[in-house]
Design a protein around this motif. Sequence first.
Motif, PDB file in Angstrom:
ATOM      1  N   PRO A 151       3.804   5.874   3.713  1.00 13.96           N
ATOM      2  CA  PRO A 151       2.336   5.848   3.694  1.00 13.96           C
ATOM      3  C   PRO A 151       1.683   6.219   5.018  1.00 13.96           C
ATOM      4  O   PRO A 151       0.656   6.903   5.042  1.00 13.96           O
ATOM      5  N   HIS A 152       2.287   5.794   6.166  1.00  7.19           N
ATOM      6  CA  HIS A 152       1.656   6.089   7.458  1.00  7.19           C
ATOM      7  C   HIS A 152       1.743   7.570   7.825  1.00  7.19           C
ATOM      8  O   HIS A 152       1.047   8.030   8.736  1.00  7.19           O
ATOM      9  N   GLN A 153       2.584   8.311   7.119  1.00  5.87           N
ATOM     10  CA  GLN A 153       2.716   9.742   7.394  1.00  5.87           C
ATOM     11  C   GLN A 153       1.729  10.583   6.585  1.00  5.87           C
ATOM     12  O   GLN A 153       1.676  11.798   6.753  1.00  5.87           O
ATOM     13  N   LEU A 154       0.968   9.943   5.721  1.00 12.02           N
ATOM     14  CA  LEU A 154      -0.017  10.643   4.895  1.00 12.02           C
ATOM     15  C   LEU A 154      -1.431  10.240   5.295  1.00 12.02           C
ATOM     16  O   LEU A 154      -1.643   9.144   5.821  1.00 12.02           O
ATOM     17  N   SER A 155      -2.372  11.108   5.041  1.00  7.46           N
ATOM     18  CA  SER A 155      -3.772  10.791   5.320  1.00  7.46           C
ATOM     19  C   SER A 155      -4.281   9.756   4.313  1.00  7.46           C
ATOM     20  O   SER A 155      -3.625   9.470   3.306  1.00  7.46           O
ATOM     21  N   GLY A 156      -5.473   9.216   4.593  1.00  8.33           N
ATOM     22  CA  GLY A 156      -6.053   8.245   3.667  1.00  8.33           C
ATOM     23  C   GLY A 156      -6.274   8.833   2.296  1.00  8.33           C
ATOM     24  O   GLY A 156      -6.019   8.183   1.270  1.00  8.33           O
ATOM     25  N   GLY A 157      -6.736  10.088   2.260  1.00 14.60           N
ATOM     26  CA  GLY A 157      -6.953  10.746   0.974  1.00 14.60           C
ATOM     27  C   GLY A 157      -5.672  10.971   0.208  1.00 14.60           C
ATOM     28  O   GLY A 157      -5.617  10.810  -1.015  1.00 14.60           O
ATOM     29  N   MET A 158      -4.600  11.350   0.921  1.00 20.62           N
ATOM     30  CA  MET A 158      -3.297  11.555   0.278  1.00 20.62           C
ATOM     31  C   MET A 158      -2.759  10.241  -0.276  1.00 20.62           C
ATOM     32  O   MET A 158      -2.206  10.191  -1.375  1.00 20.62           O
ATOM     33  N   ARG A 161      -4.539   9.424  -3.448  1.00 15.14           N
ATOM     34  CA  ARG A 161      -4.040  10.205  -4.579  1.00 15.14           C
ATOM     35  C   ARG A 161      -2.659   9.722  -5.029  1.00 15.14           C
ATOM     36  O   ARG A 161      -2.354   9.720  -6.225  1.00 15.14           O
ATOM     37  N   ALA A 162      -1.827   9.294  -4.066  1.00 13.51           N
ATOM     38  CA  ALA A 162      -0.522   8.723  -4.427  1.00 13.51           C
ATOM     39  C   ALA A 162      -0.709   7.425  -5.216  1.00 13.51           C
ATOM     40  O   ALA A 162       0.029   7.152  -6.179  1.00 13.51           O
ATOM     41  N   MET A 163      -1.709   6.627  -4.829  1.00 15.47           N
ATOM     42  CA  MET A 163      -2.011   5.389  -5.552  1.00 15.47           C
ATOM     43  C   MET A 163      -2.458   5.690  -6.980  1.00 15.47           C
ATOM     44  O   MET A 163      -2.067   5.016  -7.935  1.00 15.47           O
ATOM     45  N   ILE A 164      -3.267   6.728  -7.143  1.00 10.29           N
ATOM     46  CA  ILE A 164      -3.724   7.123  -8.477  1.00 10.29           C
ATOM     47  C   ILE A 164      -2.535   7.592  -9.318  1.00 10.29           C
ATOM     48  O   ILE A 164      -2.411   7.256 -10.497  1.00 10.29           O
ATOM     49  N   ALA A 165      -1.635   8.370  -8.692  1.00  6.80           N
ATOM     50  CA  ALA A 165      -0.435   8.839  -9.393  1.00  6.80           C
ATOM     51  C   ALA A 165       0.401   7.662  -9.883  1.00  6.80           C
ATOM     52  O   ALA A 165       0.911   7.666 -11.009  1.00  6.80           O
ATOM     53  N   MET A 166       0.535   6.635  -9.049  1.00  7.31           N
ATOM     54  CA  MET A 166       1.309   5.453  -9.429  1.00  7.31           C
ATOM     55  C   MET A 166       0.645   4.719 -10.592  1.00  7.31           C
ATOM     56  O   MET A 166       1.314   4.247 -11.520  1.00  7.31           O
ATOM     57  N   ALA A 167      -0.694   4.640 -10.553  1.00  5.12           N
ATOM     58  CA  ALA A 167      -1.426   3.897 -11.585  1.00  5.12           C
ATOM     59  C   ALA A 167      -1.313   4.557 -12.956  1.00  5.12           C
ATOM     60  O   ALA A 167      -1.279   3.867 -13.977  1.00  5.12           O
ATOM     61  N   ILE A 168      -1.270   5.885 -12.993  1.00  2.00           N
ATOM     62  CA  ILE A 168      -1.238   6.584 -14.287  1.00  2.00           C
ATOM     63  C   ILE A 168       0.183   6.968 -14.698  1.00  2.00           C
ATOM     64  O   ILE A 168       0.373   7.587 -15.746  1.00  2.00           O
ATOM     65  N   ALA A 169       1.169   6.564 -13.894  1.00  2.00           N
ATOM     66  CA  ALA A 169       2.551   7.004 -14.124  1.00  2.00           C
ATOM     67  C   ALA A 169       3.062   6.634 -15.511  1.00  2.00           C
ATOM     68  O   ALA A 169       3.755   7.421 -16.157  1.00  2.00           O
ATOM     69  N   CYS A 170       2.729   5.426 -15.976  1.00  2.00           N
ATOM     70  CA  CYS A 170       3.271   4.931 -17.247  1.00  2.00           C
ATOM     71  C   CYS A 170       2.302   5.104 -18.416  1.00  2.00           C
ATOM     72  O   CYS A 170       2.453   4.463 -19.452  1.00  2.00           O
ATOM     73  N   ARG A 171       1.315   5.962 -18.214  1.00  2.06           N
ATOM     74  CA  ARG A 171       0.312   6.262 -19.249  1.00  2.06           C
ATOM     75  C   ARG A 171      -0.304   4.968 -19.803  1.00  2.06           C
ATOM     76  O   ARG A 171      -0.117   4.621 -20.981  1.00  2.06           O
ATOM     77  N   PRO A 172      -1.060   4.243 -18.966  1.00  2.00           N
ATOM     78  CA  PRO A 172      -1.612   2.944 -19.386  1.00  2.00           C
ATOM     79  C   PRO A 172      -2.643   3.086 -20.499  1.00  2.00           C
ATOM     80  O   PRO A 172      -3.277   4.127 -20.652  1.00  2.00           O
TER      81      PRO A 172
END
Length: 326
Positions: A151-158, A161-172
């Motif tokens: 996480p510290h190697q990515l910008s806040g925006g990145m 977006r990674a958090m959003i990817a994790m949230a939708i990963a299992c098609r909630p």
Amino acid sequence: MSLLNVRNLSVTFQTGGGLLRAVDGVDVSVEPGEILAIVGESGSGKSVSMLAVMGLLPWTAGITADEMSFDGQDLRSMSARARRRIIGKDISMIFQEPMSSLNPCFTVGMQIREALRQHTDLDRKGRHARCIELFEMVGIPDPERRLGAFPHQLSGGMNQRAMIAMAIACRPRLLIADEPTTALDVTIQAQILDLLTGLQKETGMGLILITHDMGVVAETAERVAVQYAGQKVEEQQVAQLFETPHHPYTAALLAALPERATERRLPTIPGVVPGLHDRPEGCLFSPRCKFADERCRTVPPPVQPPAIGLARCHYPLAVPAGEETA
């Protein structure tokens, strides 16, 4: 049947100065395929109420509700093991602060793969392919390399977006998005909102959007709940709320929008949201409301009928002809 149904939710925290009521008698309902927006100033209990639904508040929180059900299942009486099978898979959340929500000790790819390992039958190769697909969906370039970043190697925006990817990963089936575009620039904001609304239409999931941005509400939501100081003070369909707000707080929020300004100086709401020691006896908005009288300051207001936007107010605005106030 509602996908999520919460009635009379209250959340309290014991502090050194006394009992802090963060959420006070809030009702929330979401139908499959519906987009509900929850708006209000910081400190109005928007995030806390949804964290209570997710079961992610600390043990120091006191949570009570007359009903808290997901797809007919009672979340209050459910065992911790059964709840873990739902949270992260059927109900997922995009958190407001990705830098404090992502684990700094693991790569973002590992954290997404862990969610897929817990909630899907995909093998290792399938989980990796799904991670790349998710990163491409949320607009992260060079996904193969970024999956190995911390996480510290990515910008806040990145990270967002990674958090959003994790949230939708299992098609909630229900996605709670807490300020999902806060750390993103305008063009990426539009892309992410299009992604979320596209997923909602494609899969029929319910979407709860917590935001301060009334422009986002106008563009994406179908129904809006307005919260103030832990209470829901109004709820209407989007078009009706923007056209005819019934609670003075809602009207003040809308009047502060730049596109609605009629003078050079934007109107503001005086004062601040009440805290632990300055909570009024009557209407919580009364110290800041230009319409407040002695009754407002001493008597808690009733909740008006649906035709008056469920406004929690003694003197609701723009009451339709023939309607009687509570």
